[in-house]
Design a protein around this motif. Structure first.
Motif, PDB file in Angstrom:
ATOM      1  N   VAL A 122      -4.098   2.429   8.244  1.00 60.68           N
ATOM      2  CA  VAL A 122      -4.468   1.003   8.206  1.00 60.68           C
ATOM      3  C   VAL A 122      -3.503   0.196   9.072  1.00 60.68           C
ATOM      4  O   VAL A 122      -3.913  -0.631   9.897  1.00 60.68           O
ATOM      5  N   LYS A 123      -2.221   0.492   8.919  1.00 61.29           N
ATOM      6  CA  LYS A 123      -1.202  -0.246   9.685  1.00 61.29           C
ATOM      7  C   LYS A 123      -1.341   0.004  11.178  1.00 61.29           C
ATOM      8  O   LYS A 123      -1.357  -0.935  11.977  1.00 61.29           O
ATOM      9  N   GLU A 154       5.148 -16.102  -2.528  1.00 55.39           N
ATOM     10  CA  GLU A 154       5.467 -17.387  -3.158  1.00 55.39           C
ATOM     11  C   GLU A 154       6.949 -17.450  -3.514  1.00 55.39           C
ATOM     12  O   GLU A 154       7.623 -18.447  -3.257  1.00 55.39           O
ATOM     13  N   PHE A 155       7.460 -16.358  -4.068  1.00 54.66           N
ATOM     14  CA  PHE A 155       8.864 -16.338  -4.480  1.00 54.66           C
ATOM     15  C   PHE A 155       9.800 -16.513  -3.288  1.00 54.66           C
ATOM     16  O   PHE A 155      10.802 -17.224  -3.373  1.00 54.66           O
ATOM     17  N   GLN A 176      16.477 -12.832 -13.323  1.00 50.16           N
ATOM     18  CA  GLN A 176      15.343 -12.001 -13.778  1.00 50.16           C
ATOM     19  C   GLN A 176      15.791 -10.641 -14.295  1.00 50.16           C
ATOM     20  O   GLN A 176      14.964  -9.811 -14.680  1.00 50.16           O
ATOM     21  N   THR A 188     -10.519   0.733   2.970  1.00 46.95           N
ATOM     22  CA  THR A 188      -9.128   1.014   3.346  1.00 46.95           C
ATOM     23  C   THR A 188      -8.276   1.435   2.155  1.00 46.95           C
ATOM     24  O   THR A 188      -7.214   2.017   2.341  1.00 46.95           O
ATOM     25  N   GLU A 189      -8.724   1.113   0.937  1.00 50.79           N
ATOM     26  CA  GLU A 189      -7.968   1.526  -0.254  1.00 50.79           C
ATOM     27  C   GLU A 189      -7.770   3.028  -0.280  1.00 50.79           C
ATOM     28  O   GLU A 189      -6.763   3.522  -0.756  1.00 50.79           O
ATOM     29  N   GLU A 213       0.980 -11.800  -2.980  1.00 50.22           N
ATOM     30  CA  GLU A 213       0.965 -13.275  -3.074  1.00 50.22           C
ATOM     31  C   GLU A 213       2.174 -13.755  -3.871  1.00 50.22           C
ATOM     32  O   GLU A 213       2.822 -14.740  -3.511  1.00 50.22           O
ATOM     33  N   SER A 214       2.464 -13.054  -4.961  1.00 55.16           N
ATOM     34  CA  SER A 214       3.572 -13.444  -5.817  1.00 55.16           C
ATOM     35  C   SER A 214       4.904 -13.363  -5.069  1.00 55.16           C
ATOM     36  O   SER A 214       5.743 -14.259  -5.152  1.00 55.16           O
ATOM     37  N   GLU A 234     -11.918  -3.801   2.699  1.00 50.68           N
ATOM     38  CA  GLU A 234     -10.779  -3.625   1.792  1.00 50.68           C
ATOM     39  C   GLU A 234     -10.972  -2.381   0.915  1.00 50.68           C
ATOM     40  O   GLU A 234     -10.070  -1.560   0.757  1.00 50.68           O
ATOM     41  N   ALA A 271      -2.256  -9.468  -5.724  1.00 49.04           N
ATOM     42  CA  ALA A 271      -1.508 -10.409  -6.575  1.00 49.04           C
ATOM     43  C   ALA A 271      -0.009 -10.260  -6.344  1.00 49.04           C
ATOM     44  O   ALA A 271       0.727 -11.241  -6.284  1.00 49.04           O
ATOM     45  N   PRO A 298      -2.059   4.608   4.100  1.00 48.52           N
ATOM     46  CA  PRO A 298      -1.627   3.260   4.532  1.00 48.52           C
ATOM     47  C   PRO A 298      -1.192   3.197   5.984  1.00 48.52           C
ATOM     48  O   PRO A 298      -1.352   2.169   6.646  1.00 48.52           O
ATOM     49  N   MET A 337      10.093 -14.638 -10.395  1.00 46.69           N
ATOM     50  CA  MET A 337       8.854 -14.235  -9.754  1.00 46.69           C
ATOM     51  C   MET A 337       7.887 -13.768 -10.829  1.00 46.69           C
ATOM     52  O   MET A 337       8.173 -12.872 -11.580  1.00 46.69           O
ATOM     53  N   SER A 338       6.770 -14.388 -10.893  1.00 45.21           N
ATOM     54  CA  SER A 338       5.793 -13.999 -11.911  1.00 45.21           C
ATOM     55  C   SER A 338       4.603 -13.350 -11.250  1.00 45.21           C
ATOM     56  O   SER A 338       4.193 -13.726 -10.164  1.00 45.21           O
ATOM     57  N   GLU A 339       4.054 -12.356 -11.944  1.00 42.56           N
ATOM     58  CA  GLU A 339       2.909 -11.637 -11.403  1.00 42.56           C
ATOM     59  C   GLU A 339       1.706 -12.560 -11.286  1.00 42.56           C
ATOM     60  O   GLU A 339       1.324 -13.224 -12.250  1.00 42.56           O
ATOM     61  N   GLY A 340       1.129 -12.577 -10.126  1.00 38.32           N
ATOM     62  CA  GLY A 340      -0.129 -13.277  -9.945  1.00 38.32           C
ATOM     63  C   GLY A 340      -0.069 -14.758 -10.184  1.00 38.32           C
ATOM     64  O   GLY A 340      -1.056 -15.370 -10.582  1.00 38.32           O
ATOM     65  N   THR A 341       1.084 -15.356  -9.940  1.00 37.80           N
ATOM     66  CA  THR A 341       1.171 -16.799 -10.128  1.00 37.80           C
ATOM     67  C   THR A 341       0.342 -17.530  -9.080  1.00 37.80           C
ATOM     68  O   THR A 341      -0.152 -18.611  -9.320  1.00 37.80           O
ATOM     69  N   ALA A 342       0.257 -16.920  -7.915  1.00 39.26           N
ATOM     70  CA  ALA A 342      -0.576 -17.537  -6.879  1.00 39.26           C
ATOM     71  C   ALA A 342      -1.882 -16.766  -6.773  1.00 39.26           C
ATOM     72  O   ALA A 342      -1.891 -15.540  -6.741  1.00 39.26           O
ATOM     73  N   ALA A 343      -2.958 -17.468  -6.718  1.00 38.76           N
ATOM     74  CA  ALA A 343      -4.247 -16.794  -6.630  1.00 38.76           C
ATOM     75  C   ALA A 343      -4.432 -16.206  -5.247  1.00 38.76           C
ATOM     76  O   ALA A 343      -4.040 -16.787  -4.241  1.00 38.76           O
ATOM     77  N   ALA A 344      -4.991 -15.007  -5.205  1.00 38.28           N
ATOM     78  CA  ALA A 344      -5.256 -14.389  -3.906  1.00 38.28           C
ATOM     79  C   ALA A 344      -6.340 -15.180  -3.192  1.00 38.28           C
ATOM     80  O   ALA A 344      -7.168 -15.817  -3.821  1.00 38.28           O
ATOM     81  N   ARG A 345      -6.297 -15.127  -1.851  1.00 36.43           N
ATOM     82  CA  ARG A 345      -7.295 -15.858  -1.063  1.00 36.43           C
ATOM     83  C   ARG A 345      -8.688 -15.305  -1.335  1.00 36.43           C
ATOM     84  O   ARG A 345      -8.846 -14.085  -1.441  1.00 36.43           O
ATOM     85  N   ARG A 392       0.845  -1.211   0.000  1.00 38.37           N
ATOM     86  CA  ARG A 392       0.000   0.000   0.000  1.00 38.37           C
ATOM     87  C   ARG A 392       0.874   1.252   0.000  1.00 38.37           C
ATOM     88  O   ARG A 392       0.591   2.223  -0.712  1.00 38.37           O
TER      89      ARG A 392
END
Lengths: 326, 511
Positions: free
Chosen positions: B30-31, A120-121, A183, B22-23, A116-117, B19, A113, B27, B1-9, A102
C-alpha cells in the motif's frame, strides 16, 4: 516492579567498550532524562533497549520481558524515535501515520480512529494532507512522535528529540511529553539541552564514557549535588553600583567563609566555602547566608535581593562528570 | 490522548471499497504504491512507453497498408517488447533497488523493523509493489503485443514464451537488485554497489532484449530444437533458485541482531543444490547417462557453491548468547565457522555424488582418469580458494581483512591472481602458459588440465599432482576451520570477561 529494568548492560565494539555495566530502572509515568556528552553511550543503550542491538553482556527487561530473549514481546511495548526522524518525504502526514498504523497491525475503524486520535494529540490534524517534505523540523518531529504513539506503547524512547528545534517547538514538545507522563507512559529521553530536561524530567541518568555516574529522581541528584559540597555561591543585587558596591565587596571579603567576590555593576557574585577538613552539614549554606545578610544590613548596605544560587542539572552534570572517568 | 476523540473523515463508497481491499494487503505494498504513483519516474516511463507503443502501432498500420514488410508481426512485436523490456529489465529492478537503499540510507528501515513486520515480509512487500507496477506496465503493453499477432509473421506460442521468459527475468533481476541494496553499509561501498548494479542491469537489459529478439525472429526453429526445453528449464531453475537465495540473503542481512539470521539463506542454498542435483540426476538416469553431463554438473555446482561461499565467508559472528542458543542443526546456526563448514560440506557432498555417478556413466572413455581427476580437482580448488583467504586474513592480523567485505575482496583477489599469474609467468619464462606444474594451483587452467580430453595422447596431470592439490586443500580447510572456531571462542571469552568485569569492579557513583 519497574517498567524498564536495565541490568549491568555492557556493549563492546571490538576492543572499544561503548557501554560499561550500566544499570537503572524507569517506573511507569516517569520521564527520565538520559544525559551525557557525545559518544557517552546514550544512543547505544537506547538502541539495545529498543531491541535494535544486542548487549555483549547484561540484560534489559521491559514489563518483565527480556528485550534480548523475547524481542517480539518487548517490541509492542516500545515507541522508539531515533535522532533522525525518518519520515517518507513523498507521503502526506495522514498517509505516513496510516501506513505505520497498518504496519503495527491495526485494522479498519480502529486504525482510522487511532490515527485521528494521534493526529489530534500531536496537533497534526490541520496538516494531515500536507506532504511531510513540506513540513518544518518541529512539525516533522511531531509526526515522528505521533508515529511512536500509534500502537499505544508503554515506554517511549526518544533520542535527542529537541535537537535543532526552535524554542516554540521545544515548548510544544515539553508539553506533549508532560501529557504523556500524566497518561502513565514511561519516557526515556536523551538530550544535550540540560535546562530543557530539568524542566520536564522526573528522574535522570548521567552517563559518561559508557559508565553510569548517577541515576535517580532529579531532586535527589540536585540535593546530593548541593548537600555534599563544601562550596556554594550567593547572588546579590544592590540598589546602586559605585560606592555601595565597593563597600559591600570590602565587607564581604572580611567575613570568614567568603573566598571570592565578583562585582558587575550593582550585582555581586559571592563564593563561600567551609574551612578545609570541615564536614558540610545540610544547612551550612543557609546559616552562612543569614550571617552575611545580617552583616550587610548592619552596615546599611542597600541590598535589593539576596539569594543562594540553586544548583540545576547543568551544575549536577558538571559536578558528577568532572574528572570521574578520565 | 483518548481513543477516537476525533471522528474519522467520512469516506465515499469507492474509498471504502479501496480501503477494504487494502486491509488484506501487505502494508508495504500500500505504501509503495502510494509513493510510486506520486513519483515522476513512474508517470514519465508509463507515458513514454505508451507513446512509443502508439507510435509503433501507427507505423505498423502504415506498413500493413503498404505491405512493405514480409513478416511485420515479428518486427512490431519485438518493437513493443523492446519498450516493455526497457522498463521491466531496467526501471523496475533499479526502482526496487533505490527504494530499499533509501530506506537504509534514511534509516526508516529501523522504524519498519520495530513494527514487527519482519524483514521477510517487508521485502516481500517491496517485491509485491514492484511486481504490481510491472503488471501495470505489462497490461498496458499487452494489447499492443496482441495486435502484433494479427499482423501475421509471429505465432502465439512464441509471443507467450517471450513474455513468460521476460517476466521471469524481470523477477530475477528485481531479486538481484533488492539483494544488492542490502550488500553495503558504508557510503563508499554503497556507491560502488550502485555503480556495479547499474552496469549489471544495463548488461542484463541488453542480454534480455537480445534473447527476446532471437526468440522472436527465429522462434520456430529455436523452439523445435531438442536442447530448447532443457535450456529453458535450466535457465528458469537457475533464476528461481538464485532468486530465492538472494531473497533469503537480503532478509538475513536486514534482520535485527536478536533474530536468527542464518537459517534462511543456508536452507535456500541447500534447496538450490539439492534441486539442481535432482534435476541433473533425473536427466542422467532418464535421458542420457553421459560422463560429460557428470563433469558439467560438477563444474556448474561447484562454481555456484564457490560463488555463494565467497559471500558466506564473511558470515556475521554471533554477538550474543541468544545466537548460540538458536535451535536446529548446528550447521544452520549463526556464525562464520558454521557457514564455512556448511559450504565445505556441500562441496564435499557434491563431489562425492558426482564421483560415484561418474562410474555409472554408459559412455565412459577408454581412459576415464581425466574426468575423475576433474571432478576431484574442482572440489579441491573450491575448498582451497575458500580456505586460503581465511588463513591469510587471520595470520596477517589486519582488521580490515577480517571483516566480511575484506574477506570477500581478498578471496576474489586471490582467485584472480591464482588464475592469471601462472600463465603470465609461463609466457615470460618461455614455457607453455598452461604448463601443468606451473598451473597446479590455478583454479581455471588447472581444472582444464585435469579434465583434459581423454582422447589426447596422455593426460597432462598425474595422480601425484592431484594428491598434492587435494592434500593442500584438506590442510588449508582444516586450518581455516580451526582459525574460525578459535575466533568464535575468543569472542565468547571476551563476552565472559565482560560479564565478570563489572562484578569485580562495581560501577562508581551509582544510585
Amino acid at each position: 516492579m519497574s517498567l524498564l529494568e536495565v541490568k549491568n548492560l555492557t556493549r563492546d565494539f571490538g576492543s572499544f567498550r561503548a557501554v560499561d555495566n550500566v544499570s537503572f530502572n524507569v517506573d511507569p509515568g516517569v520521564i527520565m532524562g538520559f544525559i551525557g556528552p557525545n559518544g557517552a553511550g546514550k544512543s547505544t543503550t537506547m538502541r539495545i533497549i529498543a531491541t535494535l542491538d544486542t548487549p555483549t553482556w547484561g540484560e534489559v527487561f521491559l514489563d518483565g520481558h527480556s528485550v534480548v530473549n523475547e524481542p517480539d514481546r518487548a517490541r509492542p511495548l516500545i515507541g522508539y524515535m531515533p535522532d533522525r526522524y525518518g519520515t517518507y518525504e513523498d507521503m502526506t502526514v495522514f498517509e505516513f501515520l496510516d501506513f505505520f498504523a497498518r504496519a503495527y497491525g491495526l485494522k479498519g475503524a480502529e486504525r482510522r480512529a487511532r490515527v485521528e486520535s494521534v493526529m489530534e494529540f500531536t496537533r497534526l490534524t490541520e496538516l494531515r494532507d500536507k506532504l511531510t517534505s513540506a513540513l518544518s523540523k518541529g512539525m516533522k518531529q511531531r509526526v515522528a512522535l505521533g508515529r511512536t504513539l500509534l500502537h499505544d506503547p508503554k515506554l517511549l524512547i526518544l533520542d535527542e528529540p529537541a535537537d535543532g528545534l526552535d524554542p516554540r517547538a521545544r515548548i510544544e514538545l515539553r508539553e506533549l511529553l508532560k501529557a504523556l507522563g500524566e497518561q502513565g507512559k514511561a519516557v526515556l529521553i536523551s538530550s544535550h539541552i540540560l535546562t530543557e530536561l530539568s524542566e520536564m524530567c522526573d528522574a535522570c541518568a548521567i552517563i559518561e564514557q559508557g559508565r553510569l555516574l548517577a541515576t535517580g529522581p532529579v531532586e535527589e541528584i540536585l540535593a546530593s549535588s548541593r548537600g555534599g559540597s563544601a562550596e556554594s555561591e550567593l547572588e546579590l543585587r544592590l540598589l546602586s553600583a559605585g560606592e555601595a558596591a565597593e563597600r559591600a565587596e570590602r565587607l564581604l571579603l572580611e567575613q570568614p567563609h567568603v573566598k571570592e567576590v565578583v562585582a558587575a555593576g550593582a550585582r555581586l557574585r559571592v563564593r563561600i566555602a567551609l574551612p578545609s577538613g570541615t564536614t558540610p552539614t545540610p544547612s551550612w549554606v543557609d546559616e552562612v547566608s543569614a550571617e552575611l545578610l545580617k552583616a550587610l544590613v548592619a552596615q546599611s548596605v542597600p541590598v535589593c535581593s539576596f539569594q543562594v544560587h540553586e544548583a540545576d542539572l547543568e551544575d549536577a552534570f558538571m559536578k558528577v562528570t568532572r574528572g570521574r572517568v578520565a | 490522548m483518548s481513543e477516537g476523540t476525533a471522528a474519522a473523515r467520512p469516506a465515499s463508497k469507492w474509498n471504502r471499497r479501496v480501503e477494504a481491499l487494502t486491509e488484506r494487503l501487505n502494508p508495504i505494498i500500500v505504501k509503495e504504491i502510494r509513493q510510486g504513483l506520486r513519483t515522476r519516474v513512474f508517470w514519465v516511463c508509463f507515458g513514454l512507453m505508451l507513446l512509443a507503443c502508439f507510435v509503433i502501432s501507427l507505423v505498423a498500420y502504415a506498413a500493413a497498408m503498404e505491405r512493405s514488410l514480409s513478416s511485420p508481426g515479428q518486427v512490431f512485436f519485438f518493437g513493443y517488447f523492446f519498450c516493455l523490456g526497457l522498463v521491466h529489465f531496467f526501471i523496475i529492478p533499479y526502482s526496487a533497488y533505490r527504494s530499499l537503499a533509501r530506506e537504509r540510507e534514511e534509516e526508516t528501515w529501523v522504524l519498519l523493523s520495530l513494527t514487527g513486520l519482519g524483514a521477510k515480509r517487508i521485502i516481500r512487500g517491496k517485491f509485491g509493489s514492484f511486481f504490481a507496477q510491472a503488471l501495470l506496465y505489462g497490461c498496458s503493453a499487452g494489447p499492443f503485443m496482441l495486435f502484433s499477432y494479427y499482423l501475421n509473421g509471429i505465432d502465439l506460442p512464441t509471443i507467450l514464451t517471450v513474455i513468460a521468459l521476460g517476466a521471469a527475468f524481470m523477477v530475477f533481476l528485481t531479486c538481484v537488485s533488492v539483494c544488492a541494496a542490502t550488500l553495503a553499509e558504508s557510503r563508499l561501498w554503497r556507491g560502488l554497489v550502485h555503480f556495479l548494479l547499474l552496469a549489471l542491469l544495463l548488461a542484463a537489459t541488453a542480454l534480455g532484449l537480445s534473447v527476446a529478439g532471437g526468440l522472436t525472429f527465429d522462434g520456430r526453429r529455436v523452439m523445435n530444437d531438442d536442447g530448447f526445453v532443457p535450456a529453458i528449464a535450466a535457465a528458469l531453475w537457475g533464476m528461481i533458485s538464485f532468486g530465492n537465495l538472494m531473497y533469503q540473503a537480503a532478509a538475513a542481512r536486514l534482520s535485527l541482531p536478536t533474530e536468527d539470521y542464518a537459517k534462511g539463506p543456508r536452507l535456500a542454498l541447500l534447496f538450490q543444490i539439492a534441486g539442481s542435483m535432482a534435476l541433473l540426476l533425473w536427466i542422467f538416469f532418464e535421458q542420457h547417462r553421459s560422463y560429460q553431463l557428470v563433469m558439467t554438473g560438477q563444474g556448474v555446482l561447484v562454481a555456484a557453491l564457490f560463488l555463494v561461499g565467497v559471500f558466506m565467508l564473511g558470515g556475521a559472528e554471533p554477538v550474543h548468547e541468544v545466537h548460540f542458543r538458536a535451535k536446529g542443526l548446528s550447521l544452520l546456526r549463526p556464525g562464520a565457522v558454521r557457514s564455512f563448514r556448511f559450504v565445505i560440506a556441500l562441496i564435499a557432498l557434491t563431489t562425492a555424488v558426482w564421483t560415484a555417478l561418474y562410474g555409472a556413466a554408459d559412455d565412459l572413455p577408454a581412459n576415464p582418469e581425466p574426468g575423475l581427476f576433474f571432478i576431484l580437482a574442482t572440489g579441491a580448488y573450491a575448498a582451497l580458494f575458500l580456505s586460503f583467504p581465511v588463513v591469510v586474513a587471520r595470520l596477517s592480523g589486519f582488521v580490515a581483512l577480517n571483516t566480511a567485505v575484506g574477506l570477500r575482496v581478498l578471496t576474489v583477489v586471490v582467485f584472480v591472481l591464482a588464475a592469471s599469474v601462472p600463465p603470465l609467468i609461463g609466457l615470460l619464462v618461455g614455457i607453455r602458459p598452461d604448463d601443468p606444474v606451473l598451473n597446479l594451483f590455478n583454479p581455471l587452467v588447472g581444472s582444464v588440465n585435469f579434465g583434459a580430453v581423454p582422447w589426447s595422447d596422455e593426460s597432462p596431470m598425474s595422480v601425484q599432482m592431484l594428491g598434492v592439490l587435494v592434500i593442500a586443500a584438506l590442510l588449508l580447510t582444516v586450518a581455516a576451520d580451526r582459525m574460525l572456531a578459535w575466533r568464535e571462542a575468543e569472542g565468547r571469552r571476551e563476552r565472559e570477561a565482560a560479564r565478570l568485569g563489572p562484578a569485580q569492579s562495581p560501577a562508581p557513583g551509582e544510585g
